[in-house]
Design a protein around this motif. Structure first.
Motif, short mmCIF file in Angstrom:
data_model
loop_
_atom_site.label_atom_id
_atom_site.label_comp_id
_atom_site.label_asym_id
_atom_site.label_seq_id
_atom_site.Cartn_x
_atom_site.Cartn_y
_atom_site.Cartn_z
N ILE A 117 -1.28 6.64 10.68
CA ILE A 117 -0.05 7.39 10.96
C ILE A 117 0.57 7.88 9.66
CG2 ILE A 117 2.28 7.20 11.93
CD1 ILE A 117 1.17 5.16 13.91
N CYS A 118 0.41 7.08 8.59
CA CYS A 118 0.96 7.46 7.29
C CYS A 118 0.16 8.59 6.64
CB CYS A 118 0.97 6.24 6.35
SG CYS A 118 2.12 4.95 6.89
N GLY A 119 -1.01 8.93 7.18
CA GLY A 119 -1.79 10.04 6.65
C GLY A 119 -3.18 9.66 6.18
N PHE A 120 -3.55 8.39 6.21
CA PHE A 120 -4.88 7.97 5.78
C PHE A 120 -5.93 8.39 6.82
CE2 PHE A 120 -2.27 5.31 3.15
CZ PHE A 120 -3.03 5.08 1.99
N ASP A 121 -7.11 8.78 6.33
CA ASP A 121 -8.23 9.14 7.21
C ASP A 121 -9.45 8.33 6.81
OD1 ASP A 121 -6.81 11.12 8.62
OD2 ASP A 121 -7.15 12.56 6.98
N LYS A 122 -10.33 8.07 7.80
CA LYS A 122 -11.56 7.36 7.52
C LYS A 122 -12.60 8.36 6.96
CE LYS A 122 -11.03 3.74 11.01
NZ LYS A 122 -11.60 3.10 12.22
N ASN A 145 -3.08 16.36 -1.16
CA ASN A 145 -2.31 17.42 -0.52
C ASN A 145 -1.68 16.98 0.80
OD1 ASN A 145 -4.67 17.18 0.87
ND2 ASN A 145 -5.16 19.36 0.96
N LYS A 146 -2.08 15.79 1.29
CA LYS A 146 -1.49 15.28 2.54
C LYS A 146 -0.44 14.19 2.28
CE LYS A 146 -5.24 16.22 5.82
NZ LYS A 146 -6.10 15.61 6.85
N VAL A 147 -0.14 13.94 1.02
CA VAL A 147 0.88 12.93 0.72
C VAL A 147 2.25 13.49 1.07
CG1 VAL A 147 1.99 11.58 -1.10
CG2 VAL A 147 -0.51 11.86 -1.11
N ASP A 148 2.89 12.91 2.08
CA ASP A 148 4.21 13.33 2.55
C ASP A 148 5.20 12.22 2.19
OD1 ASP A 148 6.49 14.15 3.83
OD2 ASP A 148 5.42 14.81 5.65
N MET A 149 6.04 12.49 1.18
CA MET A 149 6.96 11.46 0.71
C MET A 149 7.95 11.04 1.79
SD MET A 149 5.79 10.90 -2.21
CE MET A 149 7.03 9.75 -2.78
N ALA A 150 8.34 11.99 2.65
CA ALA A 150 9.28 11.64 3.72
C ALA A 150 8.64 10.64 4.68
CB ALA A 150 9.71 12.90 4.46
N TYR A 158 0.83 -1.20 0.00
CA TYR A 158 0.00 0.00 0.00
C TYR A 158 0.86 1.26 0.00
CZ TYR A 158 -4.26 -2.70 0.94
OH TYR A 158 -5.31 -3.56 0.86
N VAL A 159 1.85 1.30 0.90
CA VAL A 159 2.70 2.49 1.02
C VAL A 159 3.52 2.69 -0.25
CG1 VAL A 159 4.63 3.49 2.28
CG2 VAL A 159 2.78 2.36 3.53
N GLY A 160 4.05 1.61 -0.81
CA GLY A 160 4.86 1.71 -2.02
C GLY A 160 4.06 2.19 -3.22
N ASN A 161 2.81 1.70 -3.34
CA ASN A 161 1.97 2.14 -4.46
C ASN A 161 1.72 3.64 -4.41
OD1 ASN A 161 1.79 -0.41 -5.55
ND2 ASN A 161 -0.13 -0.92 -4.50
N VAL A 162 1.43 4.15 -3.21
CA VAL A 162 1.18 5.60 -3.08
C VAL A 162 2.45 6.39 -3.36
CG1 VAL A 162 0.47 7.43 -1.49
CG2 VAL A 162 -0.69 5.21 -1.45
N ALA A 163 3.62 5.88 -2.85
CA ALA A 163 4.87 6.61 -3.05
C ALA A 163 5.25 6.66 -4.52
CB ALA A 163 5.98 5.96 -2.22
N ARG A 164 4.96 5.61 -5.27
CA ARG A 164 5.32 5.57 -6.68
C ARG A 164 4.30 6.29 -7.58
NH1 ARG A 164 7.00 0.38 -5.01
NH2 ARG A 164 4.95 -0.47 -5.52
N ASN A 165 3.03 6.26 -7.13
CA ASN A 165 1.97 6.88 -7.94
C ASN A 165 1.11 7.79 -7.05
OD1 ASN A 165 2.30 5.03 -10.49
ND2 ASN A 165 2.16 3.63 -8.73
N PRO A 166 1.65 8.91 -6.60
CA PRO A 166 0.90 9.77 -5.67
C PRO A 166 -0.34 10.41 -6.30
CG PRO A 166 2.92 10.85 -6.37
CD PRO A 166 2.99 9.46 -6.88
#
Length: 410
Positions: free
Chosen positions: A367-372, A384-389, A328-336
């Motif tokens: 913690i990674c930034g996902f919200d319900k 706008n909340k995608v933080d690559m760091a 999940y984290v890798g997919n978002v980091a590669r395709n934000p």
């Protein structure tokens, strides 16, 4: 003393007559012969009356038949040697008679006539059958056939055996009747069967002992391996504790240096050790220390450690959850910019089995930034909340948790 034999000057062989010397010369091409006063031995086997003319020949006879008793009749048979060459054209019978007369009269030994007829009916010649019965001690049909098989390559196999006429020959043993022969064969088969069974039992016992020995060695090797693994884990824990202690000391030293720097900037004198540590209780001193909030990476690490501790009985499921979160984290980091990678349906059965049903799985994504959203039906990470760091940090923590076999153990 007159010569009693001819001696070959090339090989030292003793010969009884000129005829034997001629045969020896034809076979070996030796030509240096002289008279000798050393007689040719005449050793008679006391069991089968076979004459042996040398110690080597008697030893060979003993090895073949097992007969060990011999009578030395050399002195009785020794006579001066005749140097006359046999007449040309003389028959073999005359030559044998002439040679025999020099020593003593030789005759064909008596053998069991009934067994002799049985051997002849099996296709063996009379001379071969007589020779086999004589040298096997008239022990019966089986012994005679065995002797023929063992000596079928002998050059004199088809010559009638000869023994001195005055030698007492033991009466041949009567052959067994068909009924007695069947009984004897049955006894031999039964004996062979019992011997085979005993051999099989002995072999099985040896195999069982070998299996037990190998089992013990495997258990001992496993115990040693487990002991080494336990020592390695203890050493690793000790090293981690030592690292934590050094880290705490560094933090404490840094705090002391920062405190001293602040006093210097404020123009205050350096704090005296006696003043810096009056007598307040440890809890009161801790209340004055600044509390640094936990970083995102530390929160993620603690979340993953808690997930593994809560489900430590199913290590495979925990590892699968870590790998799913990493995907999940890798997919978002590669395709934000792709919304499909930033939106997860919480009611999805595959998500529930892999992550949702495990305590701490959804918290890690939060913690990674996902919200319900939508009443808790989806987890969504706004663009706008995608933080690559933060995502890179999450990937590092997940990779460490997957590859480190002692993660969450300490």
């Amino acid at each position: 003393m007159a010569g009693v034999s001819l001696k070959c000057g090339d090989c030292g062989a003793l010969l009884k007559s000129v005829e034997e010397a001629q045969e020896h010369a034809e076979l070996t091409s030796h030509s240096n012969f002289s008279e000798s006063t050393e007689p040719v031995l005449n050793l008679l086997c006391t069991v089968c009356s076979k004459p042996c003319r040398s110690k080597t020949e008697s030893d060979l006879h003993t090895k073949r038949t097992g007969h060990t008793e011999f009578v030395d009749k050399t002195s009785e048979a020794t006579k001066p040697i005749s140097l006359e060459v046999p007449k040309v054209g003389a028959t073999a019978e005359e030559a044998v008679t002439a040679t025999t007369n020099q020593d003593e009269e030789m005759v064909v030994p008596e053998v069991d006539k009934k067994v002799l007829e049985e051997l002849e009916s099996m296709g063996f010649s009379t001379a071969r059958a007589t020779r086999a019965l004589h040298y096997s001690g008239n022990s019966g049909l089986e012994a005679a056939v065995t002797w023929i098989v063992e000596h079928e390559n002998d050059p004199d196999i088809d010559q009638l055996p000869l023994v001195p006429a005055n030698t007492k020959v033991e009466a041949p043993k009567p052959s067994l009747t068909p009924e007695e022969l069947r009984v004897k064969q049955q006894e031999l088969r039964e004996r062979a069967r019992k011997k085979k069974e005993e051999e099989e039992k002995r072999t099985e016992r040896e195999r069982e002992k070998e299996r037990i020995r190998i089992g013990k060695e495997l258990l001992e090797a496993k115990r040693i391996e487990e002991e080494n693994e336990r020592k390695r884990i203890l050493a690793l824990r000790k090293a981690e504790k030592e690292e934590e202690r050094r880290a705490r000391e560094k933090i404490k030293q840094k705090l002391e240096e920062d405190k001293a720097e602040r006093r210097r900037r404020l123009g205050l004198p350096p704090e005296e050790p006696s003043v810096a540590k009056p007598a307040p209780v440890v809890e009161e001193k801790k209340s004055f220390l600044p509390i640094r909030p936990a970083t995102k990476a530390e929160q993620m690490r603690e979340c993953l450690r808690s997930l593994k501790q809560n489900h430590k009985e199913d290590d495979a499921r925990v590892k699968r959850a870590f790998q799913t979160l990493l995907t999940y984290v890798g997919n978002v980091a590669r395709n934000p910019d792709e919304e499909k990678f930033r939106k997860i349906r919480l009611t999805n059965q595959s998500f529930q089995e892999r992550v949702g049903a495990l305590t701490g799985g959804i918290k890690f994504l939060e913690i990674c930034g996902f919200d319900k959203i939508d009443g808790g039906e989806f987890l969504f990470l706004p663009r706008n909340k995608v933080d690559m760091a933060v995502l890179n940090s999450a990937g590092s923590e997940l990779d460490s948790a997957i590859k480190n076999p002692f993660f969450g153990v300490l």
